[in-house]
Design a protein around this motif. Structure first.
Motif, PDB file in Angstrom:
ATOM      1  N   ASN A  70     -82.034 -21.545  47.495  1.00 41.84           N
ATOM      2  CA  ASN A  70     -82.267 -20.386  48.358  1.00 41.84           C
ATOM      3  C   ASN A  70     -82.851 -20.806  49.701  1.00 41.84           C
ATOM      4  OD1 ASN A  70     -81.365 -18.857  46.251  1.00 41.84           O
ATOM      5  ND2 ASN A  70     -83.200 -17.637  46.008  1.00 41.84           N
ATOM      6  N   ALA A  71     -83.759 -21.795  49.673  1.00 44.92           N
ATOM      7  CA  ALA A  71     -84.324 -22.280  50.932  1.00 44.92           C
ATOM      8  C   ALA A  71     -83.238 -22.877  51.816  1.00 44.92           C
ATOM      9  CB  ALA A  71     -85.412 -23.315  50.647  1.00 44.92           C
ATOM     10  N   ALA A  72     -82.317 -23.633  51.210  1.00 43.53           N
ATOM     11  CA  ALA A  72     -81.229 -24.234  51.980  1.00 43.53           C
ATOM     12  C   ALA A  72     -80.278 -23.182  52.530  1.00 43.53           C
ATOM     13  CB  ALA A  72     -80.465 -25.233  51.115  1.00 43.53           C
ATOM     14  N   LEU A  73     -80.101 -22.085  51.799  1.00 41.17           N
ATOM     15  CA  LEU A  73     -79.180 -21.041  52.243  1.00 41.17           C
ATOM     16  C   LEU A  73     -79.695 -20.293  53.472  1.00 41.17           C
ATOM     17  CD1 LEU A  73     -77.876 -19.558  48.870  1.00 41.17           C
ATOM     18  CD2 LEU A  73     -76.641 -20.984  50.510  1.00 41.17           C
ATOM     19  N   GLY A  74     -80.933 -20.579  53.874  1.00 42.08           N
ATOM     20  CA  GLY A  74     -81.424 -20.009  55.123  1.00 42.08           C
ATOM     21  C   GLY A  74     -80.550 -20.385  56.304  1.00 42.08           C
ATOM     22  N   SER A 111     -87.944 -14.503  62.067  1.00 43.45           N
ATOM     23  CA  SER A 111     -87.408 -13.463  61.179  1.00 43.45           C
ATOM     24  C   SER A 111     -86.674 -14.072  59.986  1.00 43.45           C
ATOM     25  CB  SER A 111     -86.475 -12.524  61.955  1.00 43.45           C
ATOM     26  OG  SER A 111     -85.345 -13.215  62.446  1.00 43.45           O
ATOM     27  N   VAL A 112     -85.859 -15.122  60.227  1.00 48.60           N
ATOM     28  CA  VAL A 112     -85.123 -15.741  59.125  1.00 48.60           C
ATOM     29  C   VAL A 112     -86.069 -16.460  58.175  1.00 48.60           C
ATOM     30  CG1 VAL A 112     -83.407 -17.493  58.520  1.00 48.60           C
ATOM     31  CG2 VAL A 112     -82.982 -15.945  60.429  1.00 48.60           C
ATOM     32  N   ALA A 113     -87.006 -17.237  58.721  1.00 46.15           N
ATOM     33  CA  ALA A 113     -87.962 -17.953  57.864  1.00 46.15           C
ATOM     34  C   ALA A 113     -88.847 -16.981  57.092  1.00 46.15           C
ATOM     35  CB  ALA A 113     -88.810 -18.895  58.711  1.00 46.15           C
ATOM     36  N   ASP A 119     -88.029 -13.719  50.084  1.00 42.93           N
ATOM     37  CA  ASP A 119     -87.028 -13.827  49.015  1.00 42.93           C
ATOM     38  C   ASP A 119     -87.473 -14.822  47.948  1.00 42.93           C
ATOM     39  OD1 ASP A 119     -85.589 -12.060  50.508  1.00 42.93           O
ATOM     40  OD2 ASP A 119     -84.081 -13.508  51.177  1.00 42.93           O
ATOM     41  N   LEU A 120     -88.068 -15.944  48.387  1.00 44.90           N
ATOM     42  CA  LEU A 120     -88.532 -16.951  47.431  1.00 44.90           C
ATOM     43  C   LEU A 120     -89.679 -16.402  46.579  1.00 44.90           C
ATOM     44  CD1 LEU A 120     -88.476 -20.202  49.617  1.00 44.90           C
ATOM     45  CD2 LEU A 120     -86.796 -19.447  47.929  1.00 44.90           C
ATOM     46  N   ALA A 121     -90.553 -15.622  47.194  1.00 46.22           N
ATOM     47  CA  ALA A 121     -91.649 -15.026  46.427  1.00 46.22           C
ATOM     48  C   ALA A 121     -91.128 -14.018  45.407  1.00 46.22           C
ATOM     49  CB  ALA A 121     -92.641 -14.351  47.386  1.00 46.22           C
ATOM     50  N   ILE A 122     -90.099 -13.235  45.804  1.00 39.86           N
ATOM     51  CA  ILE A 122     -89.498 -12.266  44.881  1.00 39.86           C
ATOM     52  C   ILE A 122     -88.913 -12.978  43.666  1.00 39.86           C
ATOM     53  CG2 ILE A 122     -87.619 -10.579  44.627  1.00 39.86           C
ATOM     54  CD1 ILE A 122     -88.043  -9.901  47.607  1.00 39.86           C
ATOM     55  N   LEU A 123     -88.398 -14.184  43.881  1.00 40.10           N
ATOM     56  CA  LEU A 123     -87.820 -14.957  42.780  1.00 40.10           C
ATOM     57  C   LEU A 123     -88.882 -15.700  41.979  1.00 40.10           C
ATOM     58  CD1 LEU A 123     -85.374 -16.171  41.280  1.00 40.10           C
ATOM     59  CD2 LEU A 123     -85.259 -17.904  43.077  1.00 40.10           C
ATOM     60  N   LEU A 149     -90.971 -27.135  51.159  1.00 41.48           N
ATOM     61  CA  LEU A 149     -90.385 -25.918  51.710  1.00 41.48           C
ATOM     62  C   LEU A 149     -90.400 -25.928  53.230  1.00 41.48           C
ATOM     63  CD1 LEU A 149     -89.173 -23.134  51.305  1.00 41.48           C
ATOM     64  CD2 LEU A 149     -91.484 -22.221  51.014  1.00 41.48           C
ATOM     65  N   VAL A 150     -91.533 -26.293  53.823  1.00 43.83           N
ATOM     66  CA  VAL A 150     -91.628 -26.317  55.287  1.00 43.83           C
ATOM     67  C   VAL A 150     -90.656 -27.337  55.876  1.00 43.83           C
ATOM     68  CG1 VAL A 150     -93.132 -26.887  57.231  1.00 43.83           C
ATOM     69  CG2 VAL A 150     -94.006 -25.478  55.357  1.00 43.83           C
TER      70      VAL A 150
END
Length: 282
Positions: A70-74, A111-113, A119-123, A149-150
């Protein structure tokens, strides 16, 4: 005040506004929730399935990997937004403002980050209750999660900006998504990479998606899980090195590509794209 500082402050404010709006708009809110919820459902059904004789569960292995994916899909989200806003004239308006492109890009990164972190927290938060065997109580685990992540976002978001500048329209985004989905399939996200042919393992290790998944697994999985990784090692130095190389490449190339793209933007080009879009709809 320094023009650069002014642009950064304006971009930061713009990014926060866009981020807030994405959680008050029904369609955007659905996009934030849909993918994490689908992944949680998948992990729920995988939670009791073991991986070979390792004693590990597939759900336990999958959660950190999906976080990395998901992080990469940013970068896909960044690319899609840049392409769409080039078509509707947003980039042209930014270009016409002093330091507007710089402020625009800062706002887009914010905004994207920010949306990506949400989204990552929701997961992650529900996933900690669904999946057993994660090591989430250690400060070291969260520190590793943070730096991976950073660094991963710094490595992938500039790539997304480059892709959004290169591809001419939103209709061409499929050319971006298909290769990325292919890399996800071979990057050990849903199944350990060591179960794949060796040549595929080498191909996967070129992509930041694999290293983001590996870094997330190193943060959240127990030490016993390292046995299913390449070389039976978390390879933190290699993770930092590869993600760092992608970050340097993206940060070096993105400003050049974006400036060239901005110079080609004009009112006539925006009008031409809009006319073509209307003809397709008609």
């Amino acid at each position: 005040m320094n023009p650069t500082t002014t642009a950064i402050r304006a971009g930061w404010a713009r990014g926060l506004i866009e981020l807030r709006q994405s959680f008050t708009n029904g369609a955007d809110l659905l996009s934030h929730l849909l993918w994490p919820v689908l992944m949680l459902i998948v992990m729920y059904f995988m939670r009791d399935t073991g991986f070979g004789s390792s004693g590990l569960l597939l759900g336990t292995l999958a959660l950190p990997s999906i976080l990395g994916m998901n992080a990469a899909l940013g970068m896909v989200s960044m690319s899609q937004q840049l392409t769409a806003e080039r078509e509707d004239g947003t980039l042209l308006r930014a270009k016409a403002t002093p330091n507007g492109m710089r402020g625009y890009l800062v706002g887009k990164v914010v905004s994207v980050a920010g949306g990506l972190l949400a989204d990552l927290a929701i997961l992650l938060i529900p996933g900690l209750f669904i999946v057993d065997g994660l090591v989430a109580g250690s400060p070291g685990a969260w520190l590793t999660l943070a730096w991976v992540l950073v660094l991963g976002m710094v490595a992938t978001l500039p790539i997304g900006a480059v892709l959004g500048s290169v591809f001419p329209s939103a209709r061409s985004q499929g050319l971006i998504q298909l290769p990325i989905l292919g890399m996800i399939a071979i990057s050990g996200i849903f199944y350990p990479i060591t179960s794949m042919p060796e040549w595929l393992q080498w191909v996967a290790q070129v992509s930041p998606i694999y290293w983001l998944g590996l870094g997330m697994r190193s943060a959240l999985l127990p030490d016993a899980a390292v046995g299913v990784e390449i070389g039976e090692s978390w390879r933190h130095l290699e993770t930092a090195g590869v993600l760092g190389a992608w970050a340097v490449l993206g940060l070096a190339v993105a400003p050049i590509v974006l400036r060239r793209m901005a110079r080609r933007e004009s009112g006539s080009s925006v009008a031409e794209r809009r006319e073509k879009a209307l003809q397709r709809v008609g």
